[in-house]
Write a protein that holds these residues in place. Structure first.
Motif, PDB file in Angstrom:
ATOM      1  N   ILE A  96       0.825  -1.211   0.000  1.00  0.00           N
ATOM      2  CA  ILE A  96       0.000   0.000   0.000  1.00  0.00           C
ATOM      3  C   ILE A  96       0.864   1.268   0.000  1.00  0.00           C
ATOM      4  CG2 ILE A  96      -1.667   1.315   1.391  1.00  0.00           C
ATOM      5  CD1 ILE A  96      -2.870  -1.407   2.227  1.00  0.00           C
ATOM      6  N   SER A  97       2.078   1.176   0.515  1.00  0.00           N
ATOM      7  CA  SER A  97       2.919   2.370   0.647  1.00  0.00           C
ATOM      8  C   SER A  97       3.171   3.052  -0.697  1.00  0.00           C
ATOM      9  CB  SER A  97       4.247   2.034   1.322  1.00  0.00           C
ATOM     10  OG  SER A  97       5.021   1.166   0.521  1.00  0.00           O
ATOM     11  N   LYS A  98       3.280   2.311  -1.758  1.00  0.00           N
ATOM     12  CA  LYS A  98       3.508   2.924  -3.074  1.00  0.00           C
ATOM     13  C   LYS A  98       2.361   3.873  -3.433  1.00  0.00           C
ATOM     14  CE  LYS A  98       4.668   1.868  -7.836  1.00  0.00           C
ATOM     15  NZ  LYS A  98       5.016   0.854  -8.810  1.00  0.00           N
ATOM     16  N   GLN A  99       1.131   3.444  -3.170  1.00  0.00           N
ATOM     17  CA  GLN A  99      -0.031   4.297  -3.434  1.00  0.00           C
ATOM     18  C   GLN A  99      -0.042   5.512  -2.507  1.00  0.00           C
ATOM     19  OE1 GLN A  99      -3.804   1.936  -4.044  1.00  0.00           O
ATOM     20  NE2 GLN A  99      -2.393   0.270  -3.530  1.00  0.00           N
ATOM     21  N   ILE A 100       0.340   5.302  -1.265  1.00  0.00           N
ATOM     22  CA  ILE A 100       0.369   6.406  -0.307  1.00  0.00           C
ATOM     23  C   ILE A 100       1.352   7.476  -0.768  1.00  0.00           C
ATOM     24  CG2 ILE A 100       1.096   7.073   2.030  1.00  0.00           C
ATOM     25  CD1 ILE A 100      -0.090   4.356   2.987  1.00  0.00           C
ATOM     26  N   PHE A 101       2.561   7.071  -1.128  1.00  0.00           N
ATOM     27  CA  PHE A 101       3.562   8.074  -1.474  1.00  0.00           C
ATOM     28  C   PHE A 101       3.329   8.690  -2.845  1.00  0.00           C
ATOM     29  CE2 PHE A 101       5.623   5.960   2.090  1.00  0.00           C
ATOM     30  CZ  PHE A 101       5.706   7.079   2.903  1.00  0.00           C
ATOM     31  N   LYS A 102       2.649   7.995  -3.713  1.00  0.00           N
ATOM     32  CA  LYS A 102       2.239   8.621  -4.976  1.00  0.00           C
ATOM     33  C   LYS A 102       1.247   9.744  -4.672  1.00  0.00           C
ATOM     34  CE  LYS A 102       0.229   7.756  -9.483  1.00  0.00           C
ATOM     35  NZ  LYS A 102      -0.438   6.812 -10.373  1.00  0.00           N
ATOM     36  N   PHE A 103       0.294   9.477  -3.794  1.00  0.00           N
ATOM     37  CA  PHE A 103      -0.691  10.484  -3.391  1.00  0.00           C
ATOM     38  C   PHE A 103      -0.027  11.655  -2.665  1.00  0.00           C
ATOM     39  CE2 PHE A 103      -3.604  12.112  -0.087  1.00  0.00           C
ATOM     40  CZ  PHE A 103      -4.609  12.609  -0.893  1.00  0.00           C
ATOM     41  N   ILE A 104       0.808  11.367  -1.689  1.00  0.00           N
ATOM     42  CA  ILE A 104       1.467  12.414  -0.908  1.00  0.00           C
ATOM     43  C   ILE A 104       2.356  13.275  -1.805  1.00  0.00           C
ATOM     44  CG2 ILE A 104       3.232  12.823   0.874  1.00  0.00           C
ATOM     45  CD1 ILE A 104       0.475  12.168   2.030  1.00  0.00           C
ATOM     46  N   SER A 105       3.035  12.652  -2.754  1.00  0.00           N
ATOM     47  CA  SER A 105       3.944  13.386  -3.646  1.00  0.00           C
ATOM     48  C   SER A 105       3.215  14.382  -4.531  1.00  0.00           C
ATOM     49  CB  SER A 105       4.724  12.407  -4.524  1.00  0.00           C
ATOM     50  OG  SER A 105       5.550  11.596  -3.729  1.00  0.00           O
ATOM     51  N   GLN A 106       1.940  14.208  -4.712  1.00  0.00           N
ATOM     52  CA  GLN A 106       1.154  15.132  -5.528  1.00  0.00           C
ATOM     53  C   GLN A 106       0.717  16.371  -4.748  1.00  0.00           C
ATOM     54  OE1 GLN A 106      -2.052  12.603  -6.795  1.00  0.00           O
ATOM     55  NE2 GLN A 106      -0.779  11.483  -8.240  1.00  0.00           N
ATOM     56  N   GLN A 107       0.939  16.391  -3.448  1.00  0.00           N
ATOM     57  CA  GLN A 107       0.444  17.485  -2.618  1.00  0.00           C
ATOM     58  C   GLN A 107       1.252  18.767  -2.766  1.00  0.00           C
ATOM     59  OE1 GLN A 107      -2.533  17.087  -1.031  1.00  0.00           O
ATOM     60  NE2 GLN A 107      -2.390  15.187  -2.174  1.00  0.00           N
ATOM     61  N   GLU A 108       2.539  18.651  -2.825  1.00  0.00           N
ATOM     62  CA  GLU A 108       3.407  19.833  -2.851  1.00  0.00           C
ATOM     63  C   GLU A 108       4.692  19.483  -3.584  1.00  0.00           C
ATOM     64  OE1 GLU A 108       2.547  22.780  -1.439  1.00  0.00           O
ATOM     65  OE2 GLU A 108       0.737  22.036  -0.479  1.00  0.00           O
ATOM     66  N   ASN A 109       5.433  20.489  -3.983  1.00  0.00           N
ATOM     67  CA  ASN A 109       6.739  20.300  -4.606  1.00  0.00           C
ATOM     68  C   ASN A 109       7.801  20.656  -3.569  1.00  0.00           C
ATOM     69  OD1 ASN A 109       8.803  19.920  -6.378  1.00  0.00           O
ATOM     70  ND2 ASN A 109       8.500  21.841  -7.478  1.00  0.00           N
ATOM     71  N   LYS A 110       8.099  19.705  -2.680  1.00  0.00           N
ATOM     72  CA  LYS A 110       8.959  19.969  -1.538  1.00  0.00           C
ATOM     73  C   LYS A 110       9.730  18.725  -1.159  1.00  0.00           C
ATOM     74  CE  LYS A 110       5.541  23.033   0.418  1.00  0.00           C
ATOM     75  NZ  LYS A 110       5.130  23.723   1.592  1.00  0.00           N
ATOM     76  N   ILE A 111      10.330  18.801  -0.010  1.00  0.00           N
ATOM     77  CA  ILE A 111      10.958  17.631   0.595  1.00  0.00           C
ATOM     78  C   ILE A 111       9.981  17.070   1.626  1.00  0.00           C
ATOM     79  CG2 ILE A 111      12.800  16.842   2.130  1.00  0.00           C
ATOM     80  CD1 ILE A 111      14.605  18.944   0.796  1.00  0.00           C
ATOM     81  N   ILE A 112       9.769  15.774   1.556  1.00  0.00           N
ATOM     82  CA  ILE A 112       8.968  15.085   2.570  1.00  0.00           C
ATOM     83  C   ILE A 112       9.956  14.400   3.506  1.00  0.00           C
ATOM     84  CG2 ILE A 112       7.303  13.255   3.045  1.00  0.00           C
ATOM     85  CD1 ILE A 112       6.241  13.624   0.203  1.00  0.00           C
ATOM     86  N   TYR A 113       9.785  14.601   4.793  1.00  0.00           N
ATOM     87  CA  TYR A 113      10.612  13.876   5.749  1.00  0.00           C
ATOM     88  C   TYR A 113       9.702  13.145   6.724  1.00  0.00           C
ATOM     89  CZ  TYR A 113       9.821  17.750   9.042  1.00  0.00           C
ATOM     90  OH  TYR A 113       9.257  18.689   9.858  1.00  0.00           O
ATOM     91  N   LEU A 114      10.272  12.171   7.404  1.00  0.00           N
ATOM     92  CA  LEU A 114       9.514  11.395   8.383  1.00  0.00           C
ATOM     93  C   LEU A 114      10.469  10.853   9.417  1.00  0.00           C
ATOM     94  CD1 LEU A 114      10.112   8.140   7.760  1.00  0.00           C
ATOM     95  CD2 LEU A 114       8.704   8.666   5.790  1.00  0.00           C
ATOM     96  N   PHE A 115       9.906  10.442  10.515  1.00  0.00           N
ATOM     97  CA  PHE A 115      10.668   9.787  11.567  1.00  0.00           C
ATOM     98  C   PHE A 115      10.093   8.397  11.743  1.00  0.00           C
ATOM     99  CE2 PHE A 115      11.083  14.298  12.390  1.00  0.00           C
ATOM    100  CZ  PHE A 115      12.454  14.426  12.537  1.00  0.00           C
ATOM    101  N   ALA A 116      10.967   7.407  11.788  1.00  0.00           N
ATOM    102  CA  ALA A 116      10.532   6.015  11.931  1.00  0.00           C
ATOM    103  C   ALA A 116      11.383   5.331  12.988  1.00  0.00           C
ATOM    104  CB  ALA A 116      10.668   5.286  10.602  1.00  0.00           C
ATOM    105  N   SER A 117      10.738   4.535  13.788  1.00  0.00           N
ATOM    106  CA  SER A 117      11.463   3.727  14.757  1.00  0.00           C
ATOM    107  C   SER A 117      12.372   2.765  14.001  1.00  0.00           C
ATOM    108  CB  SER A 117      10.468   2.946  15.615  1.00  0.00           C
ATOM    109  OG  SER A 117      11.143   1.977  16.392  1.00  0.00           O
ATOM    110  N   ARG A 118      13.613   2.666  14.421  1.00  0.00           N
ATOM    111  CA  ARG A 118      14.538   1.732  13.775  1.00  0.00           C
ATOM    112  C   ARG A 118      14.023   0.297  13.859  1.00  0.00           C
ATOM    113  NH1 ARG A 118      19.736   3.491  12.369  1.00  0.00           N
ATOM    114  NH2 ARG A 118      20.232   5.603  13.068  1.00  0.00           N
ATOM    115  N   SER A 119      13.230   0.002  14.881  1.00  0.00           N
ATOM    116  CA  SER A 119      12.711  -1.364  15.044  1.00  0.00           C
ATOM    117  C   SER A 119      11.509  -1.645  14.140  1.00  0.00           C
ATOM    118  CB  SER A 119      12.333  -1.610  16.504  1.00  0.00           C
ATOM    119  OG  SER A 119      11.258  -0.777  16.888  1.00  0.00           O
ATOM    120  N   ASN A 120      10.966  -0.625  13.488  1.00  0.00           N
ATOM    121  CA  ASN A 120       9.807  -0.801  12.610  1.00  0.00           C
ATOM    122  C   ASN A 120      10.301  -1.154  11.200  1.00  0.00           C
ATOM    123  OD1 ASN A 120       7.435  -0.721  11.187  1.00  0.00           O
ATOM    124  ND2 ASN A 120       6.744   1.231  12.035  1.00  0.00           N
TER     125      ASN A 120
END
Length: 151
Positions: A96-120
């Motif tokens: 599902i992540s591919k669809q999520i990031f395709k959608f999110i990438s259409q929102q703005e022309n910027k850098i997207i950052y995130l924080f993820a637990s190393r254990s995830n």
């Protein structure tokens, strides 16, 4: 569940109620690094959403089934922070992540950052597959900061 198609819809009170359940599930809580919160705090958050111009949130559905939440916060002229979770575990690891990031990438022309637990590992692998790279300067022993430049 091959070829799962998801859609991104208005985040409403039904998603709010489900989010209470999902984010209090011990496994999801740990993977999303969600702090403790009360129902009153959650309702206050929800009621303030229409007044926030640096925050966008959507529900994630598969057919009519509500399965998760995604969003962008700390939106600036330069970058924005992604957050999200799939609360219905049968959908984990289903691409599902591919669809999520395709959608999110259409929102703005910027850098997207995130924080993820190393254990995830599931989420980190999905982020790597979608082009995110690690920002070592903003990462630490417990969490990774990952970035994706939107062209």
């Amino acid at each position: 569940m091959p070829n799962i198609k998801v859609k991104f819809v208005e985040y409403n009170s039904e998603f709010l109620d489900l989010s209470w359940k999902w984010l209090n599930d011990p496994e999801i809580k740990k993977m999303t690094m969600t702090p403790d919160f009360t129902k009153a705090e959650q309702l206050d958050f929800f009621e303030k959403l229409p007044f926030r111009d640096n925050y966008k949130i959507w529900g994630v559905q598969c057919g009519d089934e509500k399965i998760g939440v995604i969003g962008l916060k700390n939106i600036s002229d330069f970058d924005m922070e992604y957050f999200g979770y799939i609360g219905v575990k049968k959908y984990w690891g289903k691409g599902i992540s591919k669809q999520i990031f395709k959608f999110i990438s259409q929102q703005e022309n910027k850098i997207i950052y995130l924080f993820a637990s190393r254990s995830n590992k599931i989420a980190c692998n999905a982020y790597f597959k979608n082009g995110f790279i690690i920002n070592e300067k903003k990462s630490n022993d417990k969490m990774l900061c990952m970035e994706l430049k939107i062209e």
